[in-house]
Design an enzyme around this catalytic site. Structure first.
Site, PDB file in Angstrom:
ATOM      1  N   GLY A 168       0.827  -1.207   0.000  1.00 51.01           N
ATOM      2  CA  GLY A 168       0.000   0.000   0.000  1.00 51.01           C
ATOM      3  C   GLY A 168       0.854   1.248   0.000  1.00 51.01           C
ATOM      4  N   GLY A 405      16.729  10.525 -34.371  1.00 48.02           N
ATOM      5  CA  GLY A 405      16.427  11.096 -33.057  1.00 48.02           C
ATOM      6  C   GLY A 405      17.435  10.696 -32.010  1.00 48.02           C
ATOM      7  CB  ALA A 406      19.269   7.601 -31.318  1.00 42.49           C
TER       8      ALA A 406
END
Ligand code: HXC
Length: 515
Positions: A168, A405-406
């Protein structure tokens, strides 16, 4: 007043708090007691306990005094490798280590003291979550801990060690930590346990499959390290701390004894690791072992998003953060998980003044509808944001491929890299030549009498013309093209030249990082 009697009383009370039979309960579950854990983690005789006499104000809910003394958590301070740390260790043998009002106050005190004094804070978690008997006070207790952790984020390193249930609310302290360590078999982290899941959704799942160490280290990425036993786990926490500064105002420690190694340069092994065939992957960790100080590499998140490697190492004694494409897995592409892994690591390094070194060999972000639909744009943007925002020294070494993009994310000077270095056979391009030809020569290829031959010829032309580091070097976007055998020497020199880097950002409350 009889002074001696008062001291005797104190010693008797302290003795009563020890409860050896409760420690035995832990041993029967294959776990150490809360105090044994502290003793194993800290340098011997350095622990000083705080708030040992704290008790729950709700003891009348049938919780015996024996079980509520200290309110289910031991807190205090001590040293690891002679460095000051603050620590709390939840005691499952007392009310299941569950968190009530006073338990929470003890932990918040520790986190605030750690922040005020600029020391790492370590939480050892073995807890059934919010103490049911204390209702809203338990929930508010978690709120107070989370607020304290968030205030301390980026100021002091925060580490969680999960050696029991972390159920929890207890799962969000690790969730907010910089690094999470779990011990296999005993560490389990989940928001709702198997019984609740079964009653709500009908799904049946074991504690381990739901939230065990292997699950969180490989699938969810919520934990960074998995160990066979508690001793190994604590040793690894010590190793991690050896790379880190005490707080954001200090530099990471330097190992002076490694400096002489810098003189050992020529390393022909590096080139032997790279296969002749450019499509073929190789073990990037071998490259790391050859470049950085011997035995210094300390990988984090080793089982999650394994197509990228992140971790700490030393280069000629200086602590660095390494980000490297694992070319033998998914060609080292960046996908949604590896983007998250990289972005989070980069931000940690930036918080704590740890220079970054990228070892780049990747065809780019991973293509596919699956990735697009899961938000590769959103996740990939985190990498761009984290690197661009980071003001620590940033060095990028392009080994073989840096496409699309890399390249932008991992190697572009204009994104903020301070030094971009390439090996002579590095290929920097918008995309691979085969894919590029199909786009820019599509019409010519369709109209050709021999489309296959034309495609081959154009691919070769593109490869010869653009797929080398000299085009980028002509524009000053690659600072240096180097012989691989000199990599360690050049990286060391670049790193040393950047150690006093200062970079300012425009004043703002905070940016809006894609999350
Ligand atoms: C009060 C608790 C407790 C809790 C355990 N205990 N969890 N007491 N509040 N949350 C007590 C038990 O009553 C028991 O007391 C002792 O601790 C040991 O627990 P056992 O169940 O006997 O141990 P075990 O069989 O090992 O099982 C461990 C466990 C189980 C799986 C963790 O105790 C359990 O399921 N607890 C509840 C977990 C949970 O759902 N927590 C979420 C709370 S809600 P005695 O006196 O018999 O020794 C929450 C809100 C925030 O945290 C949510 C944010 C997302």
């Amino acid at each position: 007043m009889n002074l001696k009697k008062e001291i005797e009383k104190l010693n008797t009370k302290k003795q009563e708090l020890k409860n050896p039979e409760l420690a035995e309960k832990q041993h029967k579950k294959g776990k150490l007691s809360a105090k044994e854990r502290i003793d194993l983690l800290l340098d011997s005789n350095t622990f000083t306990e705080l708030d040992a006499f704290v008790e729950s104000r709700f003891s009348d809910f049938g919780m015996s005094q024996k079980k509520t003394s200290g309110d289910g958590v031991i807190t205090g301070f001590g040293k690891i490798q002679n460095q000051q740390v603050y620590i709390y260790s939840q005691d499952f043998s007392k009310i299941g280590g569950s968190l009530g009002e006073m338990h929470s106050k003890k932990i918040v005190k520790i986190i605030e003291l750690a922040q005020k004094t600029g020391c790492p804070v370590i939480g050892i978690i073995d807890s059934g979550g919010a103490r049911i008997q204390e209702g809203i006070s338990s929930l508010d207790g978690y709120a107070a801990i989370f607020k304290a952790m968030i205030n301390g984020s980026g100021v002091i390193p925060q580490i969680s060690i999960i050696v029991g249930p972390s159920a929890g609310g207890a799962s969000y302290a690790p969730g907010l930590s910089d690094f999470v360590f779990m011990v296999d078999g005993i560490g389990q982290m989940y928001i709702t346990g198997p019984e609740v899941i079964k009653s709500v959704t009908g799904e049946e799942i074991s504690f381990n499959n739901l939230g065990g160490a292997a699950t969180h280290c490989a699938k969810s990425g919520c934990s960074h390290f998995i160990f066979k036993n508690e001793q190994e786990c604590f040793n690894s926490v010590k190793k991690l701390l050896s790379f880190l500064p005490q707080n954001n105002l200090e530099d990471p420690p330097t190992r002076k004894d490694f400096i002489s190694e810098m003189l050992k340069t020529d390393n022909d092994k590096l080139i032997e690791i790279i296969p002749e065939q450019e499509e073929k992957g190789y073990e990037m960790k071998e490259i790391i072992y050859e470049i950085f100080d011997k035995n210094s590499f300390f990988e984090t998140s080793a089982n999650f998003a394994t197509n990228v490697i992140v971790g700490f190492a030393r280069l000629s004694g200086i602590t660095v953060g390494i980000v490297a494409n694992q070319t033998k897995l998914m060609a080292g592409t960046l996908d949604i998980d590896s983007s998250d892994k990289v972005a989070r690591f980069v931000r940690f390094c930036d918080c704590f003044n740890i220079p970054l070194i990228n070892l780049v060999d990747t065809p780019g972000y991973l293509p596919g509808s699956d990735q697009e639909h899961q938000g590769i744009i959103r996740h990939g943007a985190k990498v761009l944001y984290a690197y661009s925002e980071a003001s620590v020294p940033k060095i990028s070494l392009i080994l073989r491929k840096a496409y699309g993009g890399a390249y932008i994310a991992l190697a572009s000077r204009l994104l903020g890299y301070d030094k971009v270095i390439a090996w002579p056979f590095a290929k920097i391009a918008v995309m691979g030549p085969k894919q590029a030809v199909k786009i820019i020569y599509r019409k010519e290829i369709i109209a050709s009498d021999n489309p296959e031959e034309l495609e081959k010829q154009k691919t070769q032309e593109l490869t010869d013309k653009f797929l080398n580091p000299y085009q980028a070097a002509k524009l000053g976007q690659v600072d240096m093209i180097i012989d691989p055998k000199n990599t360690r020497e050049i990286l060391t020199k670049c790193l040393e030249s950047l150690l006093n880097k200062r970079e300012t950002r425009p004043p703002k409350k905070h940016g809006n990082m894609p999350l």
